[in-house]
Design a protein around this motif. Structure first.
Motif, short mmCIF file in Angstrom:
data_model
loop_
_atom_site.label_atom_id
_atom_site.label_comp_id
_atom_site.label_asym_id
_atom_site.label_seq_id
_atom_site.Cartn_x
_atom_site.Cartn_y
_atom_site.Cartn_z
N THR A 134 16.80 2.79 10.63
CA THR A 134 16.60 3.95 10.25
C THR A 134 16.10 4.50 11.61
O THR A 134 15.79 5.71 11.54
CB THR A 134 16.18 3.94 9.15
N ILE A 135 16.05 3.87 12.80
CA ILE A 135 15.50 3.97 13.84
C ILE A 135 15.82 2.28 15.17
O ILE A 135 15.36 2.44 15.78
CB ILE A 135 13.62 4.06 13.81
N ARG B 67 6.83 3.93 -0.39
CA ARG B 67 7.47 4.83 0.95
C ARG B 67 8.60 5.17 0.79
O ARG B 67 9.38 4.27 0.56
CB ARG B 67 7.31 4.43 2.20
N SER B 68 9.37 6.89 0.45
CA SER B 68 10.24 7.00 0.41
C SER B 68 11.07 8.18 1.25
O SER B 68 10.00 8.64 2.02
CB SER B 68 10.53 7.52 -0.75
N GLY B 69 11.78 8.61 1.39
CA GLY B 69 12.27 9.33 2.56
C GLY B 69 12.20 8.78 4.45
O GLY B 69 12.11 7.88 4.21
N ARG B 70 11.73 10.37 4.80
CA ARG B 70 11.03 9.46 6.35
C ARG B 70 10.17 9.12 6.50
O ARG B 70 9.88 8.61 7.36
CB ARG B 70 11.27 11.15 6.59
N ASP B 71 9.53 9.27 5.31
CA ASP B 71 8.40 8.33 5.07
C ASP B 71 8.69 6.64 5.63
O ASP B 71 7.56 6.18 5.68
CB ASP B 71 7.48 8.28 4.07
N TRP B 72 9.65 6.38 5.17
CA TRP B 72 9.59 5.36 5.83
C TRP B 72 10.65 4.86 6.36
O TRP B 72 10.72 4.44 6.95
CB TRP B 72 10.64 4.44 3.99
N SER B 73 12.34 6.06 6.00
CA SER B 73 12.81 5.71 7.25
C SER B 73 12.91 5.89 9.24
O SER B 73 12.90 5.41 9.80
CB SER B 73 13.99 6.61 6.84
N ALA B 74 10.89 7.48 9.05
CA ALA B 74 10.41 6.98 10.64
C ALA B 74 10.47 5.71 10.70
O ALA B 74 9.81 6.24 12.14
CB ALA B 74 10.25 8.47 10.66
N SER B 75 9.70 4.81 10.21
CA SER B 75 8.14 4.24 10.33
C SER B 75 8.90 2.38 11.10
O SER B 75 10.26 2.33 10.45
CB SER B 75 7.17 3.69 9.26
N ALA C 149 9.21 15.96 3.55
CA ALA C 149 9.64 14.69 4.05
C ALA C 149 9.47 13.49 3.80
O ALA C 149 10.70 12.60 4.28
CB ALA C 149 8.42 14.59 5.35
N GLY C 150 8.81 13.18 2.84
CA GLY C 150 8.70 11.28 1.84
C GLY C 150 10.09 11.84 0.51
O GLY C 150 9.78 10.91 -0.02
N ASN C 151 11.07 13.00 0.63
CA ASN C 151 12.32 13.10 -0.35
C ASN C 151 13.11 13.15 0.56
O ASN C 151 13.54 13.57 1.82
CB ASN C 151 12.11 14.55 -0.85
N GLU C 152 13.84 11.82 -0.21
CA GLU C 152 15.49 11.40 0.35
C GLU C 152 16.12 12.68 1.06
O GLU C 152 17.34 13.06 0.80
CB GLU C 152 16.14 10.87 -0.37
N GLU D 213 17.04 14.48 4.15
CA GLU D 213 18.15 14.09 4.78
C GLU D 213 19.72 14.47 4.44
O GLU D 213 20.08 15.18 5.56
CB GLU D 213 18.18 12.73 4.16
N GLU E 128 1.54 4.99 15.12
CA GLU E 128 2.23 3.81 15.16
C GLU E 128 2.74 2.80 16.44
O GLU E 128 1.93 1.46 16.64
CB GLU E 128 3.53 3.70 14.75
N LYS F 22 7.77 -2.54 8.74
CA LYS F 22 8.13 -2.72 7.53
C LYS F 22 8.19 -3.67 7.39
O LYS F 22 8.62 -5.04 7.85
CB LYS F 22 10.12 -1.82 7.14
N TYR G 35 4.35 9.50 12.98
CA TYR G 35 5.13 8.14 12.76
C TYR G 35 5.19 7.16 13.90
O TYR G 35 4.00 6.49 14.67
CB TYR G 35 5.72 7.56 11.73
#
Lengths: 413, 88
Positions: free
Chosen positions: A235-236, B47-55, A316-319, A322, A108, B58, A104
């Motif tokens: 989150t970042i 988006r969910s999980g890291r796909d959202w949190s690492a981006s 990775a797209g799943n909570e 974490e 980005e 937003k 990412y």
């Protein structure tokens, strides 16, 4: 400074400056405000006492000394189980999380048209290929990764601290809250210093001190530019701070820190797994093919396949990732504290005196690990994961122990 | 050396997989920007999980609606309104 010390330092700081550790540092600094600094000092002192214990002359210094100490303290099967549960879940889960974050970041910050997922796979391929060559190459590249990550972070931190347009909010006026779970989270940053390869040989825990100093500077810069509420919720937080400090060039510099931090941390974890499995294979507690001395390509390929599968199946797209990653980090912390506890018992037997400061520090590490599970809203899934990993690994270790015993009843090599 | 080539080929193919994704109607950043004030436009960040949190990106005002809960949240939005799903 000797080159071996430099390489050891590069490994020891690699997790401390990984994106995961930077997120923890950012969130905890937001939660605690200025109180993070005494907490940071406390955590580093605990680790320094443990590190001093493990450098004791009473402990063996031969290769694989850590397994020997753990084996003497808890028995062969528990020692194998603890070692495997510390490195395998962490390398696979942290690998997945770190690579996705790096993907990412690259997409980005640097190239919009390049697929983030594609970059994650490319990085995995390059890091896996690196493991196929001689260990020295992986170590020297580790030095480049860690230098880039530390250099970039230091530049941003210093610019942030001394920049004239710093926010007027005084650090000591900011809200601060102390909580045991926040302090325990800091333990997960500095457990990374154990990646250092020659803990027994070096007389000073340099990765810990460097990690502490640079993290402290970075947190100081973060609290000076971003409100604690934003830091705690982000989150970042590393990117939020970098943008506030230096705008777009700050983002780009942080992008380099994140990508090199990812490469350093994953390379370091792969080296850790390689070292642990080679020791276990030498002790005949895992199949010999897992040793990199036998077949160099098997272990990196298996690790890459596991990480690649996790990424391709959408973990990775799943909570859930974490919770699993937090559990894997706690397993690493528990392995380290078990090693220290075994060392305490060893020294007590050899010198007939109890090293109380080390015992107290070890118990604090264990209490921190337990606090992290109990205080987390995801404690049920974390507990199930930790139990399942322990159960599956101990069953496999026991099976292998008996198969090996049947094949080689005398126990001779 | 042969194994090295096989390994590199595997990762090269894996990194190109996103290009094989099917065609879906898309909206450019400029088009979305020009319609941001539209009262009937609903932006859903799926988006969910890291796909959202690492981006880092937003969209302000976007509603988080994780993709795996599509069956739950899809009932709440009127089908006549333009729904923009932000997924990557």
């Amino acid at each position: 400074m000797k080159s071996s010390s430099l390489l050891s330092l590069a490994l020891g700081v690699s997790w401390i400056f990984s994106p995961e550790a930077l997120v923890i540092a950012g969130n905890v600094s937001g939660q605690m405000g200025w109180l993070i600094f005494p907490s940071l000092i406390g955590v580093v002192i605990v680790y320094m006492v443990c590190s001093r214990l493990l450098r004791s002359e009473s402990l063996p210094s031969s290769p694989g000394w850590d397994f020997l100490v753990l084996q003497r303290g808890s028995g062969s099967i528990p020692a194998t189980t603890l070692s495997l549960t510390a490195c395998l879940p962490l390398t696979i889960l942290a690998g997945t999380a770190l690579l996705v974050t790096a993907g990412y970041t690259f997409n980005e910050v640097f190239l919009y048209w390049f697929p983030n997922f594609g970059f994650s796979f490319l990085l995995l391929g390059l890091l896996t290929t690196l493991q196929l060559f001689r260990k020295e190459y992986a170590l020297w590249l580790q030095l480049c990764f860690s230098t880039l990550a530390m250099g970039g972070l230091l530049l941003l931190a210093l610019y942030g601290i001394f920049s004239p347009d710093k926010q007027s909010t005084e650090l000591l006026q900011q809200g601060s809250g102390f909580s045991l779970s926040s302090v325990s989270l800091l333990l997960l940053i500095f457990v990374g210093h154990t990646l250092s390869v020659d803990q027994r040989r070096s007389s000073f825990p340099l990765p810990l001190v460097m990690g502490f100093l640079l993290s402290g500077l970075w947190i100081l810069a973060s609290l000076g530019h971003v409100s604690p509420e934003r830091l705690a919720a982000s989150t970042i937080p590393y990117m939020t701070t970098a943008r506030e400090i230096l705008d777009d060039p700050g983002r780009q510099l942080m992008g380099i820190v994140i990508i090199s931090g990812t490469c350093g941390a994953l390379n370091g974890l792969m080296i850790l797994t390689r070292n642990i499995l080679t020791t276990l294979a030498r002790e005949k507690t895992v199949p010999l093919f897992l040793s990199t001395q036998e077949k160099r390509w098997v272990l990196p390929f298996l690790l890459a396949a596991a990480i690649g599968t996790c990424m391709a199946t959408g973990l990775a797209g799943n909570e859930l990732l974490e919770s699993l990653l937090r559990s894997a980090l706690i397993l690493w912390l528990l392995y380290y504290s078990s090693l220290c506890l075994s060392a305490v018992r060893w020294i007590q037997k050899v010198s007939a005196s109890m090293p109380y400061p080390a015992l107290f520090s070890t118990l604090l590490l264990m209490a921190g690990g337990i606090t992290l599970i109990i205080d987390d809203p995801r404690r049920l899934e974390m507990g199930i994961f930790i139990f399942s990993v322990f159960f599956a690994t101990s069953v496999l270790s026991t099976c292998w122990h008996f198969i090996n015993k049947r094949q080689n009843p005398t126990g001779s090599p | 050396m042969k194994k090295l080539f096989v390994l590199l080929a595997f990762f090269l193919v894996a990194s190109a997989l996103p290009a094989l994704a099917g065609d879906v109607p898309t909206m450019s950043i400029e088009e979305l920007k020009s319609r941001l004030d539209s009262p009937d436009l609903i932006i859903l960040d799926v988006r969910s999980g890291r796909d959202w949190s690492a981006s880092e990106f937003k969209i302000q005002g976007a509603i988080r609606a994780p993709g795996e809960q599509l069956a739950v949240w899809s009932k709440h939005y009127p089908k006549d309104n333009p729904l923009v799903l932000y997924c990557a």
